[in-house]
Write an enzyme that holds these catalytic residues in place. Structure first.
Site, PDB file in Angstrom:
ATOM      1  N   CYS A 114       0.698  -1.215  -0.065  1.00 46.29           N
ATOM      2  CA  CYS A 114       0.033   0.142  -0.567  1.00 46.29           C
ATOM      3  C   CYS A 114       0.960   1.287   0.061  1.00 46.29           C
ATOM      4  O   CYS A 114       0.392   2.501  -0.425  1.00 46.29           O
ATOM      5  CB  CYS A 114      -0.798  -0.102   1.214  1.00 46.29           C
ATOM      6  SG  CYS A 114      -1.944  -1.435   1.346  1.00 46.29           S
ATOM      7  N   HIS A 258      -3.979   6.602   1.716  1.00 44.13           N
ATOM      8  CA  HIS A 258      -4.018   5.514   1.077  1.00 44.13           C
ATOM      9  C   HIS A 258      -5.489   4.784   1.396  1.00 44.13           C
ATOM     10  O   HIS A 258      -5.577   5.099   2.656  1.00 44.13           O
ATOM     11  CB  HIS A 258      -3.052   4.370   1.645  1.00 44.13           C
ATOM     12  CG  HIS A 258      -3.511   2.935   1.363  1.00 44.13           C
ATOM     13  ND1 HIS A 258      -3.803   2.518   0.123  1.00 44.13           N
ATOM     14  CD2 HIS A 258      -3.474   1.966   2.113  1.00 44.13           C
ATOM     15  CE1 HIS A 258      -4.372   1.290   0.346  1.00 44.13           C
ATOM     16  NE2 HIS A 258      -3.978   0.871   1.489  1.00 44.13           N
ATOM     17  N   ASN A 288     -10.221  -0.952  -1.441  1.00 49.87           N
ATOM     18  CA  ASN A 288      -8.806  -0.492  -1.173  1.00 49.87           C
ATOM     19  C   ASN A 288      -8.173  -1.456  -2.515  1.00 49.87           C
ATOM     20  O   ASN A 288      -8.305  -2.881  -2.621  1.00 49.87           O
ATOM     21  CB  ASN A 288      -8.348  -1.408   0.252  1.00 49.87           C
ATOM     22  CG  ASN A 288      -6.913  -1.477   0.535  1.00 49.87           C
ATOM     23  OD1 ASN A 288      -6.163  -1.233  -0.462  1.00 49.87           O
ATOM     24  ND2 ASN A 288      -6.566  -1.372   1.730  1.00 49.87           N
TER      25      ASN A 288
HETATM   26  O1  UT7 Z   1      -4.393  -1.783   3.111  1.00 49.14           O
HETATM   27  C1  UT7 Z   1      -3.502  -2.512   3.930  1.00 49.14           C
HETATM   28  C2  UT7 Z   1      -3.920  -2.216   5.303  1.00 49.14           C
HETATM   29  N1  UT7 Z   1      -5.337  -2.887   5.533  1.00 49.14           N
HETATM   30  C3  UT7 Z   1      -6.074  -2.195   6.490  1.00 49.14           C
HETATM   31  O2  UT7 Z   1      -5.880  -1.087   6.699  1.00 49.14           O
HETATM   32  C4  UT7 Z   1      -7.168  -2.971   7.190  1.00 49.14           C
HETATM   33  C5  UT7 Z   1      -7.269  -2.720   8.665  1.00 49.14           C
HETATM   34  N2  UT7 Z   1      -8.399  -3.284   9.216  1.00 49.14           N
HETATM   35  C6  UT7 Z   1      -9.618  -3.161   9.110  1.00 49.14           C
HETATM   36  O3  UT7 Z   1      -9.990  -2.506   8.200  1.00 49.14           O
HETATM   37  C7  UT7 Z   1     -10.573  -3.865   9.830  1.00 49.14           C
HETATM   38  O4  UT7 Z   1     -10.109  -4.730  10.935  1.00 49.14           O
HETATM   39  C8  UT7 Z   1     -11.580  -5.116   9.203  1.00 49.14           C
HETATM   40  C9  UT7 Z   1     -12.388  -4.336   8.282  1.00 49.14           C
HETATM   41  C10 UT7 Z   1     -10.748  -6.013   8.265  1.00 49.14           C
HETATM   42  C11 UT7 Z   1     -12.180  -5.835  10.103  1.00 49.14           C
HETATM   43  O5  UT7 Z   1     -13.030  -4.899  11.000  1.00 49.14           O
HETATM   44  P1  UT7 Z   1     -12.837  -5.087  12.500  1.00 49.14           P
HETATM   45  O6  UT7 Z   1     -13.854  -3.898  13.230  1.00 49.14           O
HETATM   46  O7  UT7 Z   1     -11.394  -5.020  12.909  1.00 49.14           O
HETATM   47  O8  UT7 Z   1     -13.423  -6.387  12.926  1.00 49.14           O
HETATM   48  P2  UT7 Z   1     -13.066  -7.898  13.636  1.00 49.14           P
HETATM   49  O9  UT7 Z   1     -11.891  -8.473  12.625  1.00 49.14           O
HETATM   50  O10 UT7 Z   1     -12.696  -7.490  14.811  1.00 49.14           O
HETATM   51  O11 UT7 Z   1     -14.117  -8.640  13.588  1.00 49.14           O
HETATM   52  C12 UT7 Z   1     -15.443  -8.602  14.276  1.00 49.14           C
HETATM   53  C13 UT7 Z   1     -16.401  -9.524  13.752  1.00 49.14           C
HETATM   54  C14 UT7 Z   1     -15.918 -10.967  14.021  1.00 49.14           C
HETATM   55  O12 UT7 Z   1     -17.067 -11.744  14.539  1.00 49.14           O
HETATM   56  P3  UT7 Z   1     -17.141 -12.098  16.114  1.00 49.14           P
HETATM   57  O13 UT7 Z   1     -15.794 -12.908  16.515  1.00 49.14           O
HETATM   58  O14 UT7 Z   1     -17.304 -10.797  16.734  1.00 49.14           O
HETATM   59  O15 UT7 Z   1     -18.347 -13.050  16.163  1.00 49.14           O
HETATM   60  C15 UT7 Z   1     -15.676 -11.376  12.620  1.00 49.14           C
HETATM   61  O16 UT7 Z   1     -15.659 -12.899  12.382  1.00 49.14           O
HETATM   62  O17 UT7 Z   1     -16.676  -9.555  12.356  1.00 49.14           O
HETATM   63  C16 UT7 Z   1     -16.763 -10.683  11.737  1.00 49.14           C
HETATM   64  N3  UT7 Z   1     -16.349 -10.476  10.479  1.00 49.14           N
HETATM   65  C17 UT7 Z   1     -17.241 -10.175   9.599  1.00 49.14           C
HETATM   66  N4  UT7 Z   1     -18.713 -10.233   9.546  1.00 49.14           N
HETATM   67  C18 UT7 Z   1     -19.398 -10.136   8.285  1.00 49.14           C
HETATM   68  C19 UT7 Z   1     -15.055 -10.374   9.807  1.00 49.14           C
HETATM   69  N5  UT7 Z   1     -15.195 -10.196   8.570  1.00 49.14           N
HETATM   70  C20 UT7 Z   1     -16.720 -10.015   8.273  1.00 49.14           C
HETATM   71  C21 UT7 Z   1     -17.369  -9.740   7.088  1.00 49.14           C
HETATM   72  N6  UT7 Z   1     -18.742  -9.792   7.268  1.00 49.14           N
HETATM   73  N7  UT7 Z   1     -16.694  -9.515   5.836  1.00 49.14           N
END
Ligand code: UT7
Length: 331
Positions: A114, A258, A288
């Site tokens: 990125c 980014h 992204n």
């Molecule tokens: O460009 C490279 C750099 N990358 C980034 O900057 C990405 C940075 N990170 C993020 O953008 C976020 O961490 C994500 C968007 C990837 C995830 O969001 P989050 O708020 O951190 O969610 P999480 O990983 O803490 O997951 C929360 C819940 C989990 O379920 P439980 O364990 O609470 O039941 C996940 O399993 O959301 C669930 N989950 C989803 N649910 C529906 C994870 N992905 C999904 C999904 N749809 N696509």
């Protein structure tokens, strides 16, 4: 002393629009979850019969060259940022070079994810300031969609990424205070495995053997950790650029981060207390696109008249590596 000016900027995104509703059919996710956590509403996916990382880059480069008023023959170096090259080797830079008929000039591929475009801009800036080159094409181009896991297992990564390309013509200028004012590059390999694709890694005894069927070929991302580091590093590296130029955040006309996650951009806006409208976001439409996201956003902002001569523009990036970087530009 020579200065480097971004003389032209262009972008290309594939035609196919993939909405959150389309992804709902492939995995256990929802439009509401994706919008709330990332801000993304749709992204573009390539058509494997006509789009490649290199030819999308060519289309973006042609637009950038037209806007810069230069032709292929005027370009004397290529810096091509991608983590999704057409081939394992050679890099996509030579493929784009061939397509655009620029045979003979140097083509450098870099893989800083990125942060790739800002790293590329920094490289171009040094070559121009040293007097070695006059017109450099800096590219960010990615096809992420063909490497994503479109199922429940890969959903946290799959919903974020999209495909696209952006390009800039960086040109030598003299007797001006316009141009790239400074660039700031950082990396911390401690976190290399927190956002990565392992295979086909060369450290495997047989890199094209069994490992190719395993999970190592799919992107892994520790989303929470990436998020936490991103908000800190983005703010730091923007501040670093301002301090290096004795400028205040109020002088930034447009901050093009980014496009990692809309929540990250909003967090930076609030944390740094930036004026409303200073941060440019288009992740809602394109997701992204890794190395392509900054030049796509910059090109779009330029088209909308949000980037004008003498404006102070700040570019900032964070991603796999971890790597992070910024550039401050008087446009
Ligand atoms: O460009 C490279 C750099 N990358 C980034 O900057 C990405 C940075 N990170 C993020 O953008 C976020 O961490 C994500 C968007 C990837 C995830 O969001 P989050 O708020 O951190 O969610 P999480 O990983 O803490 O997951 C929360 C819940 C989990 O379920 P439980 O364990 O609470 O039941 C996940 O399993 O959301 C669930 N989950 C989803 N649910 C529906 C994870 N992905 C999904 C999904 N749809 N696509």
């Amino acid at each position: 002393m020579y200065k480097s000016i971004i003389k032209g900027i262009g972008h290309y995104v594939p035609e196919r629009v993939v909405t959150n509703a389309d992804l709902e059919k492939l995995m256990d996710t929802s439009d509401a979850w994706i919008i709330e956590r990332t801000g993304i509403r749709e992204r573009r996916y390539f058509d494997h019969t006509k789009d490649t990382t290199a030819n999308m880059a060519s289309r973006a480069a042609i637009m950038a060259m037209e806007r810069a008023g230069v032709e292929s023959k005027d370009i004397d170096f290529i810096v091509f940022a991608t983590i999704t090259p057409d081939y394992m080797f050679p890099g996509s830079g030579v493929l784009m070079q061939r397509e655009l008929g620029m045979l003979g000039i140097g083509a450098l591929d870099i893989r800083n994810a990125c942060s790739g475009f800002v790293y590329g801009l920094s490289i171009a800036d040094q070559y121009i300031k040293s007097g070695m080159y006059k017109n450099i094409l800096v590219i960010g181009s990615e096809i992420q969609s063909s490497g994503l896991e479109h199922n429940d297992e890969g959903r946290n990564v799959a919903v974020i990424f999209g495909d696209g390309a952006g390009a800039a013509v960086v040109q030598r200028a003299e007797n001006t205070d316009r141009g790239i004012l400074s660039t700031h590059l950082h990396a911390d390999g401690t976190f290399a495995e927190e956002l990565y694709v392992k295979d086909p890694g060369s450290s495997r005894a047989d890199r094209y053997g069994e490992a190719m069927q395993g999970p190592g070929t799919k992107p892994y991302m520790n989303g929470n950790l990436v998020f936490k580091h991103a908000v800190v590093r983005f703010s730091e590296v923007i501040q670093e650029a301002l301090e290096a130029n004795q400028m205040d955040k109020e002088q930034i006309k447009l901050l093009v981060p980014h496009q990692a996650n809309l929540r990250i951009s909003q967090f930076i806006e609030q944390k740094m207390k930036l004026r409303e409208g200073v941060v440019y976001n288009n992740i809602q439409k394109f997701g992204n696109t890794t190395a392509a996201s900054i030049p796509i956003a910059l090109s779009e902002a330029w088209e909308k008249g949000q980037v004008k001569e003498n404006d102070i523009i700040c570019l900032a990036a964070f991603g796999s590596g971890f790597t992070w970087a910024s550039a401050l530009i008087r446009w």
